[in-house]
Write an enzyme that holds these catalytic residues in place. Structure first.
Site, PDB file in Angstrom:
ATOM      1  N   HIS A  92      36.202  31.640  44.494  1.00  0.00           N
ATOM      2  CA  HIS A  92      35.161  32.488  45.065  1.00  0.00           C
ATOM      3  C   HIS A  92      33.848  31.717  45.044  1.00  0.00           C
ATOM      4  CE1 HIS A  92      35.010  33.661  40.756  1.00  0.00           C
ATOM      5  NE2 HIS A  92      33.748  34.013  40.951  1.00  0.00           N
ATOM      6  N   HIS A 130      30.951  31.869  43.358  1.00  0.00           N
ATOM      7  CA  HIS A 130      30.073  31.718  42.201  1.00  0.00           C
ATOM      8  C   HIS A 130      30.034  30.271  41.718  1.00  0.00           C
ATOM      9  CE1 HIS A 130      30.342  36.294  41.121  1.00  0.00           C
ATOM     10  NE2 HIS A 130      29.513  36.045  42.116  1.00  0.00           N
ATOM     11  N   HIS A 141      36.279  41.459  41.661  1.00  0.00           N
ATOM     12  CA  HIS A 141      35.131  40.815  41.021  1.00  0.00           C
ATOM     13  C   HIS A 141      34.098  40.385  42.060  1.00  0.00           C
ATOM     14  CE1 HIS A 141      32.857  38.047  38.474  1.00  0.00           C
ATOM     15  NE2 HIS A 141      33.059  37.108  39.392  1.00  0.00           N
ATOM     16  N   LYS A 183      40.560  39.953  33.936  1.00  0.00           N
ATOM     17  CA  LYS A 183      39.885  39.820  32.647  1.00  0.00           C
ATOM     18  C   LYS A 183      40.890  39.431  31.566  1.00  0.00           C
ATOM     19  CE  LYS A 183      36.211  40.435  32.430  1.00  0.00           C
ATOM     20  NZ  LYS A 183      35.096  39.523  32.781  1.00  0.00           N
ATOM     21  N   ASN A 190      30.203  40.300  34.559  1.00  0.00           N
ATOM     22  CA  ASN A 190      29.276  40.275  35.690  1.00  0.00           C
ATOM     23  C   ASN A 190      29.861  41.037  36.874  1.00  0.00           C
ATOM     24  OD1 ASN A 190      27.427  39.663  37.689  1.00  0.00           O
ATOM     25  ND2 ASN A 190      28.167  37.568  37.973  1.00  0.00           N
ATOM     26  N   HIS A 220      37.922  33.528  32.670  1.00  0.00           N
ATOM     27  CA  HIS A 220      37.274  33.261  31.388  1.00  0.00           C
ATOM     28  C   HIS A 220      38.150  33.833  30.288  1.00  0.00           C
ATOM     29  CE1 HIS A 220      33.594  32.389  33.698  1.00  0.00           C
ATOM     30  NE2 HIS A 220      33.884  33.482  34.386  1.00  0.00           N
TER      31      HIS A 220
END
Length: 255
Positions: free
Chosen positions: A118, A120, A177, A199, A208, A238
């Site tokens: 994505h 980010h 997300h 997650k 976020n 993460h």
């Protein structure tokens, strides 16, 4: 985390996570037995580690700078014959350079193509390094659009929906997300890279959600379950890898 010591998580053959530490950057960090020969984990610098999670599949974990609190982000290096694929670039061009060097000189499978899951920064920051080396970077059409709008590095090859790239399938399950969160499926190992769409098991919230679509996320997770019923290992953007239960855990965090 000090500059002398990096602690990483090693995935053992039975998918149990245990701490492992090294103080020697650039040297093997672990010799946990796996189906492949050679060390299963390497520390490249104080902010980059790489560990084998399945035959031919490596998770790279990079730490952000102080502005983001030295936050870890996961990506992949996937072996593809004599070459490899890079999934997500890490937080900085320098980290991407180190990953490319490791793939070429240690893994001996230079990166031939890359994917940004994505728009980010932890997924796209190293795109200029890849472009400078004539390595194509794949991303959704929406990733190209969003990266351009936000002044981020832009993938060079775009597509919509799904496509095959070497040994992996790239699939857009729907927004979650972000509007452009992409999944990477490695059928041979049963590894599904969920990125920030998924997650980790220790997460207490969605993190976020500035660019999230909370209304669409549950249906996107259901499409993921339907599309990849054979997934055995699920890797979040993460935190620690887990199994398909991470999809349900993510669903439980959505209000």
């Amino acid at each position: 985390m000090t500059s002398q010591r990096l602690c990483a998580l090693v995935l053992t053959p039975v998918l149990m996570l245990a701490p492992a530490c090294t103080s020697t950057p650039g040297r093997p960090a672990s010799t946990v037995a796996t189906p492949d020969t050679g060390p299963s984990e390497y520390t490249l610098t104080e902010d980059i580690s790489v560990r084998r999670i399945a035959p031919g599949v490596w998770v790279h974990t990079t730490l952000s700078g102080p502005d983001f609190g030295r936050y870890p982000a996961n990506g992949l290096v996937i072996e593809d014959g004599a070459e490899s694929l890079l999934v997500d670039t890490g937080w900085s061009p320098a980290q991407t350079e180190h990953l490319l060097t490791w793939a070429k000189e240690t893994l001996r499978k230079p990166v031939r193509a890359a994917v940004s899951t994505h728009f980010h920064v932890d997924r796209t920051a190293g795109i200029p390094v890849l472009v400078a080396r004539n390595i194509p970077v794949y991303g959704l059409e929406d990733t190209v659009k969003l990266a351009t709008e936000h002044g981020r590095p832009v993938p060079t090859e775009s597509f919509s929906g799904a496509r095959t790239l070497g040994p992996v399938e790239l699939f857009f399950p729907g927004a979650g997300h972000a509007r452009d969160n992409l999944l990477v499926w490695h059928r041979d190992s049963g590894v599904l890279f969920g990125g920030c769409f998924v997650k980790d098991g220790a997460a207490k919230d969605l993190g976020n959600v500035e660019d999230a679509d909370l209304a669409a996320w549950p249906a996107s997770l259901e499409r993921t379950r339907e599309r990849f019923p054979e997934a055995r290992v699920v890797i979040p953007g993460h935190g620690a890898p887990g199994g398909p239960e991470l999809l349900e855990h993510t669903r439980s965090l959505i209000p």
